[in-house]
Write an enzyme that holds these catalytic residues in place. Structure first.
Site, short mmCIF file in Angstrom:
data_model
loop_
_atom_site.label_atom_id
_atom_site.label_comp_id
_atom_site.label_asym_id
_atom_site.label_seq_id
_atom_site.Cartn_x
_atom_site.Cartn_y
_atom_site.Cartn_z
N GLU A 182 4.49 9.83 -16.88
CA GLU A 182 3.36 9.53 -16.01
C GLU A 182 2.23 10.50 -16.31
O GLU A 182 2.34 11.38 -17.18
CB GLU A 182 3.78 9.58 -14.54
CG GLU A 182 4.80 8.50 -14.20
CD GLU A 182 5.25 8.52 -12.75
OE1 GLU A 182 4.74 9.34 -11.96
OE2 GLU A 182 6.13 7.71 -12.39
N HIS B 279 -5.16 8.67 -5.00
CA HIS B 279 -4.51 7.96 -6.11
C HIS B 279 -5.51 7.03 -6.76
O HIS B 279 -6.26 6.33 -6.08
CB HIS B 279 -3.31 7.17 -5.59
CG HIS B 279 -2.32 6.80 -6.65
ND1 HIS B 279 -2.58 5.83 -7.60
CD2 HIS B 279 -1.07 7.26 -6.93
CE1 HIS B 279 -1.55 5.72 -8.40
NE2 HIS B 279 -0.62 6.59 -8.02
N ARG C 273 -4.70 12.92 -11.95
CA ARG C 273 -5.11 11.89 -11.01
C ARG C 273 -6.54 12.06 -10.50
O ARG C 273 -7.25 11.07 -10.28
CB ARG C 273 -4.14 11.87 -9.82
CG ARG C 273 -2.82 11.22 -10.15
CD ARG C 273 -1.88 11.23 -8.97
NE ARG C 273 -0.68 10.45 -9.25
CZ ARG C 273 0.35 10.35 -8.43
NH1 ARG C 273 0.34 10.99 -7.27
NH2 ARG C 273 1.40 9.61 -8.74
N HIS D 161 -3.78 9.43 -0.99
CA HIS D 161 -2.37 9.20 -1.29
C HIS D 161 -1.47 10.35 -0.87
O HIS D 161 -0.34 10.13 -0.44
CB HIS D 161 -2.22 8.95 -2.79
CG HIS D 161 -0.83 8.64 -3.23
ND1 HIS D 161 -0.12 7.55 -2.75
CD2 HIS D 161 0.00 9.26 -4.12
CE1 HIS D 161 1.07 7.52 -3.32
NE2 HIS D 161 1.19 8.55 -4.14
N ARG E 147 -1.72 17.54 -7.28
CA ARG E 147 -0.29 17.35 -7.51
C ARG E 147 -0.01 16.60 -8.80
O ARG E 147 -0.60 15.57 -9.08
CB ARG E 147 0.33 16.58 -6.33
CG ARG E 147 1.80 16.24 -6.53
CD ARG E 147 2.36 15.57 -5.29
NE ARG E 147 1.82 14.26 -5.06
CZ ARG E 147 2.34 13.12 -5.53
NH1 ARG E 147 3.42 13.16 -6.30
NH2 ARG E 147 1.80 11.95 -5.24
#
Length: 564
Positions: free
Chosen positions: A125, A252, A298, A357, A392
Site C-alpha cells: 500500500e 483518505h 496519503r 479517515h 499515518r
C-alpha cells in the site's frame, strides 16, 4: 450494587472489576483479553463487534512477515510517512512487536488470505517499500480481526460485557481516575436521543482504559461510522489529561464519491495492486506530483485530488486493467459498495473523493499506554502514541491497536500486582458525589447542531486550512460550547473535540503531514516538535488550549534501537 445520589441523579454504583475497558474495537478487545486473568468490564456504545472503525477497516494490517522485509525496514517507512513527528522509539516498539502480535492473532483463529501453497498473501500500500500488508477476504480485514477477538472475548467468563453503554464522563477522586459514568440502554442509531435516557451507572475500578476510537463525525465528509464522536478524547480533556498532536488529522484520498454519510471507503489496497488515479479526461495526474504516484503518502494524494476538485474537476480510480473481471472475488467489500451505488468497477472507473479517515491526534500516553492521569490508560486511535506522527502509514492502525492494547494490559497487571502488596498505590477510594454530573434532555442535543459543527469543520478545518477560516471556526464553536452544550453527551463531545482540533491547527504555523496551512505552505524546522496541551474551556482567548511545553524531538532517520 449500591446507589449514589449525586445532583438529583441516582447513579447505580458497580464495583468488583479490576479494570473497565471503554470501547470494543481491536484495541479495546485486545486489552480486555490480555487483562482477562483479572476481572474486566467491557463497555461498548453499540453491540459487541458491531461498532467503531475496526470492523470497517479494508486495507489490512501491516507487519514485517516476508523474507525480504524486516521490522527495521517497516520502521523506516513509518518514520518517513510520519513527516518528522513520529517517535522513533515507539515506532521501534510497533514494528518489532507487530509480527508476534499478528502471529498470536492467527493462533487465535484469524483467517488471513493465503496462496495455493498456504503462505500468507502480502499486499503493498501507499508509502510501503515492501509487500507487508495482510488481508482477509481481500478487503474485509478489520471485520475478520474483530470476529476472532469477539469470539475469544465471548468465550472468556472473566470479561463482563455491557452493550449499548455510552460512557459520559470519567469519575475523578482528585486528579486520579477511579471509574467512569455511563448510560446503559442507549440507542446510538437514534441521533436525537444522543445517549440521553437509559440507566446511569458508575463503574468503579482501579484502572480505566480508553479505547474509544476516533472522532471522524466532527466532519461532514468522513469514512467513520456514526458512533465515532470523539467521546474518549473529550472525556480525557474534561478530566484534565494531557493531549498532543491535536491538529494532525488524516484524510483518505479515495472515499467513494457518492451521496452517503458516512462515505464508503475505497481501499488503498487497490492502488497497491496497480489501480491508477485519473481525471475526467483520463489523465493520470499523480505522475506529475510525486515519484511514487498513486502510492505516495496519503496526505499528498488527498490534497492532489482536493486541488483537482477545487479547479472544477473530478477524480476517478481506474482498476479496470489492474483488477478487471476478478473484482468481485479480490475486493468483495468495495465491489458490493460500488454496485450499491450503480457502479461497475470492472468496466468503469470509480469516482473518488477525499474524506476524513483517521486521527493521529489524541491523548498523550507513554510506552505502556499510561496517560498523565493516575488510574487512566489509553490505546488505539484515541491516543497520539507517537507512532503515526503527522501522517499515518497505511495499515499501521490495526497493528498499533494490537501492540499497544496488549502493552496497556500488561502494565495494568503489573500495577495491580504492586497494589495488591501496597493497596495505597492503586486501589481507589469511594468517589465523592460531585464527580457525577446531572444529565438532562437538552435542546442542544439535536441533529441540526451536529450538522452545523460537521459542515463548519469540513469547510474551515479540513484538508487545507488558514488563519481566517480557523478563527471563524473557533469563534462559532466557542458560542456553541459556552451556550448550547452544557452537559456530557455525543453532541457536547463533538463540539469539544472540534474546538481542540481547530485551536491546535491555528497554533501550528506550518504545513506538515495531514496538517496543511495555505498561509504557511512549507514545513519549518522550528515546528519539528509535537505540541502538547491541556483543555481549559474558560480561557479568555479564542483557544481553549493551554500549552504543555514539550522537549523538542530529536528524530534520527531510522528506528532508535538499531535492531535488525
Amino acid at each position: 450494587m449500591r446507589t449514589l445520589d449525586a445532583r438529583s441523579l441516582v447513579v447505580d454504583v458497580i464495583d468488583g472489576s479490576d479494570a473497565v475497558v471503554i470501547g470494543s474495537g481491536v484495541a479495546g478487545l485486545t486489552a480486555a483479553l490480555a487483562l482477562a486473568p483479572r476481572r474486566v468490564t467491557l463497555l461498548t456504545k453499540t453491540t459487541l463487534g458491531g461498532g467503531g472503525s475496526s470492523p470497517w477497516a479494508q486495507g489490512g494490517v501491516a507487519a514485517a512477515m516476508a523474507d525480504d522485509d524486516s521490522p527495521r525496514l517497516h520502521a523506516v517507512d513509518t518514520l518517513e510517512a510520519g513527516a518528522g513527528l513520529s517517535d522513533p522509539w515507539r515506532v521501534d516498539i510497533l514494528t518489532h512487536e507487530g509480527p508476534e502480535r499478528v502471529a498470536a492473532l492467527i493462533e487465535m483463529g484469524a483467517d488471513f488470505d493465503r496462496d495455493d501453497a498456504g503462505r500468507l498473501t502480502l499486499g503493498r500500500e501507499g508509502a510501503h517499500r515492501r509487500r507487508r500488508v495482510l488481508h482477509a477476504d481481500g478487503d474485509a480485514t478489520g471485520a475478520e480481526i474483530v470476529r476472532a477477538l469477539v469470539a475469544a472475548v465471548t468465550a472468556d467468563p472473566r470479561i463482563e460485557v455491557h452493550e449499548h453503554a455510552a460512557a459520559l464522563d470519567l469519575a475523578l477522586d482528585g486528579s486520579r481516575v477511579v471509574g467512569v459514568v455511563a448510560r446503559h440502554g442507549v440507542d446510538v442509531d437514534n441521533e436525537a436521543a444522543d445517549g440521553v435516557g437509559g440507566r446511569a451507572v458508575l463503574h468503579h475500578a482501579p484502572a480505566v482504559v480508553l479505547a474509544t476510537g476516533g472522532f471522524g463525525q466532527i466532519y461532514s465528509h468522513t469514512t467513520n461510522p456514526p458512533e465515532n464522536t470523539g467521546d474518549g478524547l473529550a472525556m480525557a480533556a474534561r478530566a484534565g489529561a494531557e493531549l498532543i498532536d491535536l491538529e494532525m488529522v488524516q484524510f483518505h484520498p479515495t472515499a467513494l464519491d457518492v451521496e452517503a454519510d458516512p462515505l464508503p471507503l475505497v481501499t488503498e489496497a487497490l492502488r497497491g495492486e496497480g489501480a491508477i488515479l485519473i481525471d475526467e479526461g483520463g489523465r493520470r495526474f499523480m505522475l506529475d506530483i510525486h515519484p511514487m504516484a498513486e502510492l505516495a503518502p496519503r496526505d499528498i494524494v488527498a490534497r492532489a485530488i482536493w486541488t483537482l476538485q477545487s479547479a472544477g474537476g473530478r477524480a476517478f480510480l481506474d482498476a479496470r486493467e489492474a483488477v478487471g473481471a476478478a473484482f468481485p472475488e479480490r475486493f468483495p467489500t468495495v465491489w458490493s459498495l460500488c454496485r450499491d451505488h450503480g457502479i461497475d468497477p470492472r468496466r468503469e472507473p470509480i469516482p473518488v473523493t477525499p474524506a476524513q479517515h483517521y486521527a493521529m491526534a489524541g491523548v498523550t500516553v507513554d510506552d505502556d499506554g499510561r496517560t498523565s492521569l493516575g488510574g487512566l490508560w489509553a490505546c488505539g486511535e484515541v491516543t497520539a502514541s507517537g507512532v503515526h506522527g503527522a501522517n499515518r502509514l497505511a495499515s499501521n492502525s490495526l497493528l498499533e491497536a494490537l501492540v499497544f492494547g496488549r502493552r496497556v494490559a500488561v502494565d495494568i497487571d503489573r500495577a495491580l500486582a504492586a497494589a495488591d502488596r501496597r493497596p495505597s498505590l492503586l486501589h481507589p477510594s469511594r468517589p465523592r458525589a460531585p464527580i457525577v454530573r446531572r444529565e438532562d434532555r437538552l435542546a442542544a442535543e439535536d441533529p441540526a447542531l451536529r450538522a452545523e459543527v460537521r459542515s463548519l469543520l469540513w469547510r474551515e478545518v479540513g484538508l487545507v486550512r488558514d488563519r481566517a477560516g480557523l478563527e471563524r471556526a473557533l469563534d462559532r464553536l466557542a458560542d456553541l460550547g459556552d451556550s448550547a452544550v452544557t452537559e456530557p453527551g455525543a453532541t457536547a463531545n463533538l463540539v469539544t473535540v472540534a474546538r481542540l482540533v481547530a485551536a491546535a491547527a491555528l497554533a501550528r504555523e506550518e504545513s506538515r503531514g495531514g496538517h496543511h496551512r495555505s498561509d504557511f505552505p512549507d514545513s519549518d524546522i522550528v515546528w519539528k516538535r509535537r505540541l502538547a496541551w491541556r483543555y481549559r474551556p474558560g480561557r479568555p482567548t479564542r483557544s481553549p488550549l493551554e500549552p504543555v511545553l514539550p522537549a523538542p524531538l530529536e528524530l534520527p532517520a531510522v528506528a532508535s534501537t538499531g535492531r535488525a
